[in-house]
Structures are given as structure tokens and as C-alpha cells.
Design a protein around this motif. Structure first.
Motif, PDB file in Angstrom:
ATOM      1  N   UNK A  58      36.763  46.959  41.077  1.00 47.91           N
ATOM      2  CA  UNK A  58      36.872  48.102  40.928  1.00 47.91           C
ATOM      3  C   UNK A  58      36.684  49.233  42.205  1.00 47.91           C
ATOM      4  N   UNK A  59      36.783  48.424  43.309  1.00 49.75           N
ATOM      5  CA  UNK A  59      36.493  49.128  44.717  1.00 49.75           C
ATOM      6  C   UNK A  59      37.264  50.352  44.800  1.00 49.75           C
ATOM      7  N   UNK A  60      38.510  50.340  44.463  1.00 47.53           N
ATOM      8  CA  UNK A  60      39.383  51.412  44.587  1.00 47.53           C
ATOM      9  C   UNK A  60      39.446  52.649  43.678  1.00 47.53           C
ATOM     10  N   UNK A  61      38.762  52.138  42.454  1.00 42.82           N
ATOM     11  CA  UNK A  61      38.616  53.184  41.388  1.00 42.82           C
ATOM     12  C   UNK A  61      37.648  54.379  41.862  1.00 42.82           C
ATOM     13  N   UNK A  62      38.032  55.443  41.459  1.00 41.80           N
ATOM     14  CA  UNK A  62      37.279  56.642  41.893  1.00 41.80           C
ATOM     15  C   UNK A  62      36.789  57.693  40.690  1.00 41.80           C
ATOM     16  N   UNK A  63      37.098  57.218  39.740  1.00 40.46           N
ATOM     17  CA  UNK A  63      36.421  58.066  38.646  1.00 40.46           C
ATOM     18  C   UNK A  63      36.040  57.245  37.191  1.00 40.46           C
ATOM     19  N   UNK A  64      35.023  57.641  36.739  1.00 35.53           N
ATOM     20  CA  UNK A  64      34.349  57.065  35.692  1.00 35.53           C
ATOM     21  C   UNK A  64      33.926  58.061  34.625  1.00 35.53           C
ATOM     22  N   UNK A  65      33.877  58.055  33.254  1.00 36.16           N
ATOM     23  CA  UNK A  65      33.672  59.043  32.382  1.00 36.16           C
ATOM     24  C   UNK A  65      32.164  59.357  32.524  1.00 36.16           C
ATOM     25  N   UNK A  66      31.305  58.458  33.130  1.00 41.16           N
ATOM     26  CA  UNK A  66      29.631  58.802  33.206  1.00 41.16           C
ATOM     27  C   UNK A  66      29.504  59.943  33.996  1.00 41.16           C
ATOM     28  N   UNK A  67      30.383  60.214  34.932  1.00 38.66           N
ATOM     29  CA  UNK A  67      30.425  61.489  35.858  1.00 38.66           C
ATOM     30  C   UNK A  67      30.660  62.750  35.050  1.00 38.66           C
ATOM     31  N   UNK A  68      30.967  62.680  33.794  1.00 37.33           N
ATOM     32  CA  UNK A  68      30.769  63.983  33.149  1.00 37.33           C
ATOM     33  C   UNK A  68      29.638  64.227  32.532  1.00 37.33           C
ATOM     34  N   UNK A  69      28.876  63.250  32.288  1.00 39.68           N
ATOM     35  CA  UNK A  69      27.652  63.652  31.376  1.00 39.68           C
ATOM     36  C   UNK A  69      26.567  64.461  32.158  1.00 39.68           C
ATOM     37  N   UNK A  74      24.557  53.005  45.012  1.00 37.05           N
ATOM     38  CA  UNK A  74      25.344  51.785  44.402  1.00 37.05           C
ATOM     39  C   UNK A  74      26.456  51.391  45.302  1.00 37.05           C
ATOM     40  N   UNK A  75      27.230  52.369  45.026  1.00 38.75           N
ATOM     41  CA  UNK A  75      28.662  52.358  45.828  1.00 38.75           C
ATOM     42  C   UNK A  75      28.540  51.976  47.191  1.00 38.75           C
ATOM     43  N   UNK A  76      27.769  52.628  48.011  1.00 36.01           N
ATOM     44  CA  UNK A  76      27.661  52.517  49.471  1.00 36.01           C
ATOM     45  C   UNK A  76      27.014  51.109  49.792  1.00 36.01           C
ATOM     46  N   UNK A  77      26.612  50.418  48.830  1.00 33.08           N
ATOM     47  CA  UNK A  77      25.791  49.282  49.355  1.00 33.08           C
ATOM     48  C   UNK A  77      26.749  48.036  49.239  1.00 33.08           C
ATOM     49  N   UNK A  78      28.130  48.475  48.953  1.00 29.97           N
ATOM     50  CA  UNK A  78      29.335  47.463  49.182  1.00 29.97           C
ATOM     51  C   UNK A  78      29.696  47.389  50.436  1.00 29.97           C
ATOM     52  N   UNK A  79      29.965  46.093  50.788  1.00 34.66           N
ATOM     53  CA  UNK A  79      30.625  45.876  52.552  1.00 34.66           C
ATOM     54  C   UNK A  79      32.340  46.019  52.148  1.00 34.66           C
ATOM     55  N   UNK A  80      32.667  47.188  52.560  1.00 32.72           N
ATOM     56  CA  UNK A  80      34.131  47.269  51.910  1.00 32.72           C
ATOM     57  C   UNK A  80      35.124  46.827  52.826  1.00 32.72           C
ATOM     58  N   UNK A  81      34.692  46.723  54.236  1.00 33.98           N
ATOM     59  CA  UNK A  81      35.853  45.978  55.217  1.00 33.98           C
ATOM     60  C   UNK A  81      35.486  44.495  55.337  1.00 33.98           C
ATOM     61  N   UNK A  82      36.437  43.828  54.696  1.00 39.71           N
ATOM     62  CA  UNK A  82      36.529  42.323  54.764  1.00 39.71           C
ATOM     63  C   UNK A  82      37.803  41.987  55.464  1.00 39.71           C
ATOM     64  N   UNK A  83      38.003  41.904  56.860  1.00 36.95           N
ATOM     65  CA  UNK A  83      39.036  41.540  57.353  1.00 36.95           C
ATOM     66  C   UNK A  83      39.846  40.020  56.972  1.00 36.95           C
ATOM     67  N   UNK A  84      38.814  39.275  56.882  1.00 32.06           N
ATOM     68  CA  UNK A  84      39.507  37.939  56.705  1.00 32.06           C
ATOM     69  C   UNK A  84      39.006  37.387  55.384  1.00 32.06           C
ATOM     70  N   UNK A 124      46.110  48.626  50.942  1.00 30.13           N
ATOM     71  CA  UNK A 124      44.620  49.596  50.970  1.00 30.13           C
ATOM     72  C   UNK A 124      43.729  48.674  51.322  1.00 30.13           C
ATOM     73  N   UNK A 125      43.874  47.361  51.224  1.00 28.84           N
ATOM     74  CA  UNK A 125      42.728  46.267  51.663  1.00 28.84           C
ATOM     75  C   UNK A 125      42.771  46.121  52.821  1.00 28.84           C
ATOM     76  N   UNK A 126      41.171  46.010  53.497  1.00 24.94           N
ATOM     77  CA  UNK A 126      41.178  45.642  54.906  1.00 24.94           C
ATOM     78  C   UNK A 126      41.845  44.077  55.099  1.00 24.94           C
ATOM     79  N   UNK A 127      41.767  43.323  54.028  1.00 24.84           N
ATOM     80  CA  UNK A 127      42.385  41.587  54.264  1.00 24.84           C
ATOM     81  C   UNK A 127      43.727  41.662  54.023  1.00 24.84           C
ATOM     82  N   UNK A 128      44.343  42.790  53.804  1.00 23.03           N
ATOM     83  CA  UNK A 128      45.887  42.788  53.550  1.00 23.03           C
ATOM     84  C   UNK A 128      46.848  41.802  54.680  1.00 23.03           C
TER      85      UNK A 128
END
Length: 273
Positions: free
Chosen positions: A203-214, A225-235, A259-263
Motif C-alpha cells: 500500500x506504499x502508493x495509497x494516499x487515503x484511509x478512512x481513519x484520517x476522517x476520525x 509510521x509512513x516515513x519509516x519506510x525505505x521507499x527507494x529500492x532501485x534494485x 511509479x516504482x523506483x525498481x521499475x
């Protein structure tokens, strides 16, 4: 399959339910699981479990829940779920009763009520009735988690992304052996395999969840939580190869991985098996 995945994420399932696995956790866990689960359709936060003897019981007990402490009346709502009970002649009627109870609570207290949106509700409530036992939950995901956000194009018979993730796990793939999908279509299995092998959340590319409306939504916690992900995986750690006899489907698959770094390292070609 979901039990195994939860254990790998260091969660201990407390019970296996009908089409569900239950765990105990905090709102931090709800944010985390929405991002990291590959094999779940939704993350539900259980609000209340109670018994009923009549349709009226469902309405009255639902209205006792302090909905106004969860979300405000300016949010759109919807109620979905499953009903297996002789108490109700029409399985859709309990969903209407729950909606009425929630709306009436706000109207009685504030003189205003949430609007209903069946297509894109900001607050999605989940009702499950088995005989006389009722479980009411908040669907903290909103749109199903197979809507990853990465698939921009698809063919006539697209494969559900959660099904693809489950099939990968059930295949016993060790994430070390080269992976080949000779009928790759728009690339769903390829992408789930690439994400699984790199450790990137599906769900790396997903931007919206219902919990954001609570009302209790904590954007700082979510960002941490989101920023702990190492998003750039070139290989990719292992060769992942796709092919399809249809050149139009290969084009769609290539567009979906862009859209993915490993494309550049995910090989998709037009060729027969």
C-alpha cells in the motif's frame, strides 16, 4: 494466510473468525496494519458486541454508542456488512436500522445529521450479525485495501491485488528463486512479487484511509509510521520477469510499474509462453 502474515509482522492473533482474523492493538497498530498488510481487505476496529432479541434492540443499542466522540456530523457515512439471522426478514434492513440510529443520535444532540454516501463515504461502519449476536466495527481502511493506488491501467479481467498477494504466499516462493509470470496481464502478480521481495508495503502508493476522517486522527503518528519506510529500492533482490502474448497488456503492465523506483529492473516483454 492472514494469520501467517500477522505473525511475521509480530502480531499474535487472538482468534480466527468468519472471514476475519482478530488481534488486539492500539491506534498505532491500526495505522501500521493498514499500510503493511498485503493479504487483508480491511482493518476493522471493533466498537461493540451485543445480543439482540428484536429489530428494535439493534436500533436502541446502536444509538447508545457515542458516535459523536468518533466523528463529526459533517462527515458522510455508510453502513455495510453481513447478516445471518432469522430476526430479520430482509438482510438489508439491519444496515438501515444502524444508519438511522447513528443519524438520530446526531440529530437529537446537535440538530444536524451526517449525510449518507454509498459510493465514497468518509466514515464506513461495519455490521456483522450472526443469529442474535451483533458486532459493530469501524472500517478504518475505507476503500478495500486491494485498491493499492499503483494500478493505473488494467485489462478486462483484472486480478484482485489481495488475491495476488495471497497466491504468492501460498505458492511457497522463497523470494530468492527467480520469479516468472508468463501470462502477466497488467502486471499485478509481478508487482506484488516485487514489493514482497523488496519488503516495500503493497500500500506504499495509497494516499487515503478512512481513519484520517476520525476525530482522534493523529497525523504526526501516521507520518512517523509512513516515513519509516525505505521507499527507494532501485534494485530487485531477485530477477522478476513477466511476459504476455498481448502487446497492449505489456504496455499496461509497464505503465503500472512506472511509479516504482525498481521499475527499470522489472523485465516485462511481449512473447508467447
Amino acid at each position: 494466510v492472514l494469520v501467517e502474515e500477522l505473525k511475521e509482522l509480530n502480531y499474535t492473533p487472538t482468534s480466527i473468525l468468519n472471514r476475519a482474523v482478530q488481534v488486539k492493538g492500539t491506534w498505532h497498530d491500526i495505522y501500521f496494519l493498514n499500510l503493511h498488510l498485503r493479504c487483508a481487505i480491511a482493518v476493522l476496529a471493533e466498537l461493540a458486541v451485543f445480543s439482540i432479541k428484536s429489530e428494535r434492540d439493534l436500533y436502541l443499542k446502536t444509538k447508545q454508542i457515542k458516535w459523536d466522540q468518533l466523528f463529526s456530523y459533517n462527515k458522510t457515512i455508510a453502513v455495510k456488512g453481513a447478516v445471518f439471522s432469522d430476526t430479520f426478514r430482509n438482510t438489508q434492513y439491519p444496515l438501515l436500522l444502524v444508519k438511522d440510529a447513528v443519524v438520530d443520535l446526531f440529530r437529537d444532540k446537535y440538530g444536524k445529521r451526517p449525510d449518507v454516501s454509498t459510493s465514497k463515504p468518509e466514515i464506513l461502519l461495519d455490521l456483522y450479525v450472526r443469529n442474535n449476536l451483533v458486532t459493530l466495527s469501524l472500517n478504518t481502511s475505507g476503500a478495500p485495501l486491494f485498491q493499492r493506488g499503483y494500478r493505473k491501467e488494467m485489462g478486462q479481467a483484472p486480478l484482485n491485488e489481495v488475491v495476488a498477494a495471497c497466491l504468492l504466499r501460498m505458492s511457497g516462493w522463497d523470494k530468492k528463486t527467480p520469479f516468472l509470470d508468463p501470462f502477466c496481464g497488467s502486471g499485478t502478480i509481478l508487482l506484488e512479487a516485487a514489493l514482497l521481495s523488496t519488503g516495500l508495503p503493497s500500500n506504499l502508493e495509497r494516499r487515503y484511509y478512512a481513519f484520517q476522517n476520525l476525530l482522534n486522527y493523529n497525523p504526526d503518528l501516521w507520518e512517523s509510521i509512513y516515513n519509516k519506510i525505505e521507499r527507494r529500492q532501485l534494485k530487485l533482490p531477485v530477477p522478476i520477469i513477466g511476459s504476455d502474448i498481448s502487446d497492449s497488456m505489456v504496455i499496461k503492465a509497464r505503465r503500472n510499474i512506472r511509479s516504482f523506483s525498481f521499475a527499470r529492473n522489472l523485465d516485462i516483454q511481449v512473447k508467447p509462453f
